[in-house]
Design a protein around this motif. Sequence first.
Motif, PDB file in Angstrom:
ATOM      1  N   ILE A  46      19.063  89.501  30.938  1.00 41.75           N
ATOM      2  CA  ILE A  46      19.544  89.294  32.308  1.00 41.75           C
ATOM      3  C   ILE A  46      18.730  90.154  33.262  1.00 41.75           C
ATOM      4  O   ILE A  46      18.105  91.129  32.868  1.00 41.75           O
ATOM      5  N   LYS A  47      18.729  89.765  34.529  1.00 39.34           N
ATOM      6  CA  LYS A  47      17.972  90.537  35.510  1.00 39.34           C
ATOM      7  C   LYS A  47      18.626  91.901  35.714  1.00 39.34           C
ATOM      8  O   LYS A  47      19.778  92.120  35.317  1.00 39.34           O
ATOM      9  N   TYR A  48      17.904  92.780  36.323  1.00 41.20           N
ATOM     10  CA  TYR A  48      18.407  94.119  36.641  1.00 41.20           C
ATOM     11  C   TYR A  48      17.859  94.506  38.006  1.00 41.20           C
ATOM     12  O   TYR A  48      16.677  94.313  38.262  1.00 41.20           O
ATOM     13  N   PRO A  49      18.685  95.076  38.875  1.00 42.42           N
ATOM     14  CA  PRO A  49      20.145  95.251  38.785  1.00 42.42           C
ATOM     15  C   PRO A  49      20.879  93.953  39.123  1.00 42.42           C
ATOM     16  O   PRO A  49      20.272  92.939  39.417  1.00 42.42           O
ATOM     17  N   ASN A  50      22.195  94.041  39.126  1.00 42.97           N
ATOM     18  CA  ASN A  50      23.096  92.920  39.447  1.00 42.97           C
ATOM     19  C   ASN A  50      22.920  91.724  38.539  1.00 42.97           C
ATOM     20  O   ASN A  50      23.157  90.594  38.957  1.00 42.97           O
ATOM     21  N   GLY A  51      22.532  91.958  37.296  1.00 41.79           N
ATOM     22  CA  GLY A  51      22.398  90.866  36.349  1.00 41.79           C
ATOM     23  C   GLY A  51      23.748  90.467  35.773  1.00 41.79           C
ATOM     24  O   GLY A  51      24.685  91.260  35.750  1.00 41.79           O
ATOM     25  N   ASP A  52      23.834  89.228  35.338  1.00 40.46           N
ATOM     26  CA  ASP A  52      25.055  88.753  34.697  1.00 40.46           C
ATOM     27  C   ASP A  52      24.676  87.705  33.661  1.00 40.46           C
ATOM     28  O   ASP A  52      23.663  87.016  33.806  1.00 40.46           O
ATOM     29  N   VAL A  53      25.502  87.595  32.656  1.00 40.84           N
ATOM     30  CA  VAL A  53      25.336  86.531  31.671  1.00 40.84           C
ATOM     31  C   VAL A  53      25.689  85.224  32.371  1.00 40.84           C
ATOM     32  O   VAL A  53      26.249  85.245  33.475  1.00 40.84           O
ATOM     33  N   PRO A  54      25.404  84.064  31.766  1.00 43.41           N
ATOM     34  CA  PRO A  54      25.782  82.803  32.414  1.00 43.41           C
ATOM     35  C   PRO A  54      27.257  82.809  32.831  1.00 43.41           C
ATOM     36  O   PRO A  54      28.115  83.308  32.104  1.00 43.41           O
ATOM     37  N   LYS A  55      27.514  82.266  34.001  1.00 41.39           N
ATOM     38  CA  LYS A  55      28.853  82.315  34.622  1.00 41.39           C
ATOM     39  C   LYS A  55      29.956  81.755  33.723  1.00 41.39           C
ATOM     40  O   LYS A  55      31.100  82.188  33.795  1.00 41.39           O
ATOM     41  N   ASP A  56      29.608  80.802  32.855  1.00 45.96           N
ATOM     42  CA  ASP A  56      30.620  80.173  32.010  1.00 45.96           C
ATOM     43  C   ASP A  56      30.745  80.828  30.636  1.00 45.96           C
ATOM     44  O   ASP A  56      31.373  80.288  29.740  1.00 45.96           O
ATOM     45  N   LYS A  57      30.137  82.003  30.483  1.00 45.69           N
ATOM     46  CA  LYS A  57      30.188  82.723  29.216  1.00 45.69           C
ATOM     47  C   LYS A  57      30.597  84.166  29.478  1.00 45.69           C
ATOM     48  O   LYS A  57      30.473  84.657  30.595  1.00 45.69           O
ATOM     49  N   GLY A  58      31.054  84.864  28.426  1.00 42.54           N
ATOM     50  CA  GLY A  58      31.374  86.267  28.604  1.00 42.54           C
ATOM     51  C   GLY A  58      32.295  86.800  27.532  1.00 42.54           C
ATOM     52  O   GLY A  58      32.795  86.055  26.683  1.00 42.54           O
ATOM     53  N   VAL A  59      32.493  88.100  27.598  1.00 44.09           N
ATOM     54  CA  VAL A  59      33.383  88.832  26.695  1.00 44.09           C
ATOM     55  C   VAL A  59      34.272  89.724  27.558  1.00 44.09           C
ATOM     56  O   VAL A  59      34.240  89.661  28.783  1.00 44.09           O
ATOM     57  N   CYS A  60      35.033  90.589  26.919  1.00 45.18           N
ATOM     58  CA  CYS A  60      35.984  91.437  27.644  1.00 45.18           C
ATOM     59  C   CYS A  60      35.289  92.324  28.682  1.00 45.18           C
ATOM     60  O   CYS A  60      35.785  92.491  29.791  1.00 45.18           O
ATOM     61  N   THR A  61      34.146  92.889  28.322  1.00 46.32           N
ATOM     62  CA  THR A  61      33.456  93.780  29.266  1.00 46.32           C
ATOM     63  C   THR A  61      32.976  93.023  30.495  1.00 46.32           C
ATOM     64  O   THR A  61      32.917  93.594  31.587  1.00 46.32           O
ATOM     65  N   ASP A  62      32.652  91.744  30.326  1.00 49.85           N
ATOM     66  CA  ASP A  62      32.193  90.960  31.474  1.00 49.85           C
ATOM     67  C   ASP A  62      33.303  90.776  32.508  1.00 49.85           C
ATOM     68  O   ASP A  62      33.030  90.669  33.702  1.00 49.85           O
ATOM     69  N   VAL A  63      34.552  90.757  32.063  1.00 43.81           N
ATOM     70  CA  VAL A  63      35.679  90.714  33.006  1.00 43.81           C
ATOM     71  C   VAL A  63      35.636  91.951  33.901  1.00 43.81           C
ATOM     72  O   VAL A  63      35.727  91.865  35.125  1.00 43.81           O
ATOM     73  N   VAL A  64      35.480  93.106  33.291  1.00 46.38           N
ATOM     74  CA  VAL A  64      35.450  94.367  34.033  1.00 46.38           C
ATOM     75  C   VAL A  64      34.221  94.410  34.949  1.00 46.38           C
ATOM     76  O   VAL A  64      34.320  94.748  36.133  1.00 46.38           O
TER      77      VAL A  64
END
Length: 191
Positions: A46-64
Amino acid sequence: MKYFYPLALLLFCSITVEKTFSERLSDAAITLTKDKVTYDSSYFSIKYPNGDVPKDKGVCTDVVIRAYRKLGIDLQKEVHEDMKQNFSKYPKNWGLKNTDTNIDHRRVPNLQVFFTRFGKSLKVTDAAADYKTGDLVTWMIGERMPHIGIVTNRKTSDGKRNLIVHNVGAGQVLEDCLFKYKITGHYQFKK
């Protein structure tokens, strides 16, 4: 004199009460539950800074991470900058020799260290009233799966516990799960 009362009432009604940081974090977490997200613990570049995994994917840490980002706080950047300067203070569970901006902030043990260093580490108790809106809770699911969620201002139907936004496999959901797993940490973090 006859206009005083209506004018006072108008002024009183137009006063806006600013929400606290904790309330805004709770609101941000709750809005995430509207997004359809598939639990996916894959490694993503993912990019840095302000990177994110694809919007429709994630785990518990991505919620935070996503909830804090809605408040203008980039945990990817914050965790990376501290790990870069204080790498020895962070867990070595993954055999890393250097930081990795793609994944470091997405690991519960790293967030626990970060929140302890820059927020407040609160007492872990079995009293639901001790877990307030905007608090972060970490758990261990079974013997090997660390987990994290955000305490919201929404209550269980009996009013005894605050509901949690987390993702343990069913997407970003609002649930009564405070005491469902073994609690390993309790934190507050605001910038």
